[in-house]
Design an enzyme around this catalytic site. Structure first.
Site, mmCIF file in Angstrom:
data_model
loop_
_atom_site.group_PDB
_atom_site.id
_atom_site.type_symbol
_atom_site.label_atom_id
_atom_site.label_comp_id
_atom_site.label_asym_id
_atom_site.label_seq_id
_atom_site.Cartn_x
_atom_site.Cartn_y
_atom_site.Cartn_z
ATOM 1 N N HIS A 76 0.824 -1.210 0.000
ATOM 2 C CA HIS A 76 0.000 0.000 0.000
ATOM 3 C C HIS A 76 0.860 1.262 0.000
ATOM 4 O O HIS A 76 2.007 1.258 0.479
ATOM 5 C CB HIS A 76 -0.929 0.006 1.208
ATOM 6 C CG HIS A 76 -1.973 -1.063 1.144
ATOM 7 N ND1 HIS A 76 -2.893 -1.251 2.138
ATOM 8 C CD2 HIS A 76 -2.251 -1.995 0.206
ATOM 9 C CE1 HIS A 76 -3.691 -2.246 1.822
ATOM 10 N NE2 HIS A 76 -3.315 -2.724 0.643
ATOM 11 N N GLU A 78 0.678 3.964 1.760
ATOM 12 C CA GLU A 78 1.071 4.421 3.093
ATOM 13 C C GLU A 78 2.275 3.620 3.596
ATOM 14 O O GLU A 78 3.233 4.183 4.126
ATOM 15 C CB GLU A 78 -0.100 4.266 4.074
ATOM 16 C CG GLU A 78 -1.334 5.055 3.699
ATOM 17 C CD GLU A 78 -2.285 4.298 2.755
ATOM 18 O OE1 GLU A 78 -3.382 4.816 2.510
ATOM 19 O OE2 GLU A 78 -1.933 3.203 2.274
ATOM 20 N N CYS A 105 -5.654 1.371 5.703
ATOM 21 C CA CYS A 105 -6.276 0.130 6.161
ATOM 22 C C CYS A 105 -5.771 -0.181 7.574
ATOM 23 O O CYS A 105 -4.871 0.494 8.083
ATOM 24 C CB CYS A 105 -5.953 -1.021 5.203
ATOM 25 S SG CYS A 105 -4.222 -1.562 5.279
ATOM 26 N N CYS A 108 -1.927 -0.894 7.609
ATOM 27 C CA CYS A 108 -1.137 0.329 7.466
ATOM 28 C C CYS A 108 -1.290 1.227 8.692
ATOM 29 O O CYS A 108 -0.340 1.902 9.091
ATOM 30 C CB CYS A 108 -1.520 1.076 6.194
ATOM 31 S SG CYS A 108 -0.949 0.250 4.682
#
Length: 177
Positions: A76, A78, A105, A108
């Site tokens: 991801h 992030e 999420c 993360c």
């Protein structure tokens, strides 16, 4: 000489959110084009977008690797921003702000907390309502970015206009060959 247009100077949130959105354009997983930028003292320290680890094939090249309806081929945005900060090692992430297209999420969010991020600014909530509470419980300020119509108009103008040529206005003179 052409007439100068009015210039809109963005807030820091407007500025860094625009950068996070531009970063997301590098994403290679079409399930979600996301991007994040880490900022400390109004300076960018790292950025990331959804994509496979370096040297491995991307979703857009060979397809998704799904586990329980979630693509696990990609890292991801992030997480990639946090990893970039770790790899570069130029500065600590403690006390930084993360700008991201979507609320991180849960996975993360754990990394955000562990890295000492103090604030997350997200443009949208995407399947992560419980992550907001998790982040807040850990003392992370979570703000949902409010679109700024004036800034959006400025961005359209910036990306559609030609760069004006400025000759002999204190610039270095180029020699013709």
């Amino acid at each position: 000489m052409s007439e100068e247009r009015n210039h809109y100077r963005p807030s820091w949130d407007d500025y860094f959110m625009a950068i996070a959105k531009i970063i997301s354009s590098r994403s290679t997983c079409d399930r979600l084009y996301s991007g994040a930028v880490l900022v400390k003292e109004n300076r960018i320290i790292a950025s990331g977008y959804n994509g496979a680890p370096p040297g491995l094939p991307h979703c857009h090249d060979i397809g998704h690797l799904l586990e329980e309806t979630h693509c696990i081929r990609t890292i991801h945005g992030e997480h990639n921003a946090l990893l970039q900060a770790a790899v570069l090692g130029a500065t600590s992430t403690v006390g930084a702000t993360m700008y991201t297209k979507y609320v991180p999420c849960m996975h993360c969010s754990k990394y955000v907390v562990a890295c000492g991020i103090k604030r997350v600014v997200a443009a949208r909530v995407y399947r992560a309502a419980q992550a907001i509470e998790y982040l807040k419980q850990a003392g992370v300020q979570v703000d949902i970015y409010q679109e700024n119509r004036d800034w959006n108009e400025e961005l359209k103008q910036i990306f559609s206009e030609d760069i004006p040529e400025r000759i002999n206005q204190g610039a270095i003179k180029l020699e013709e060959k």
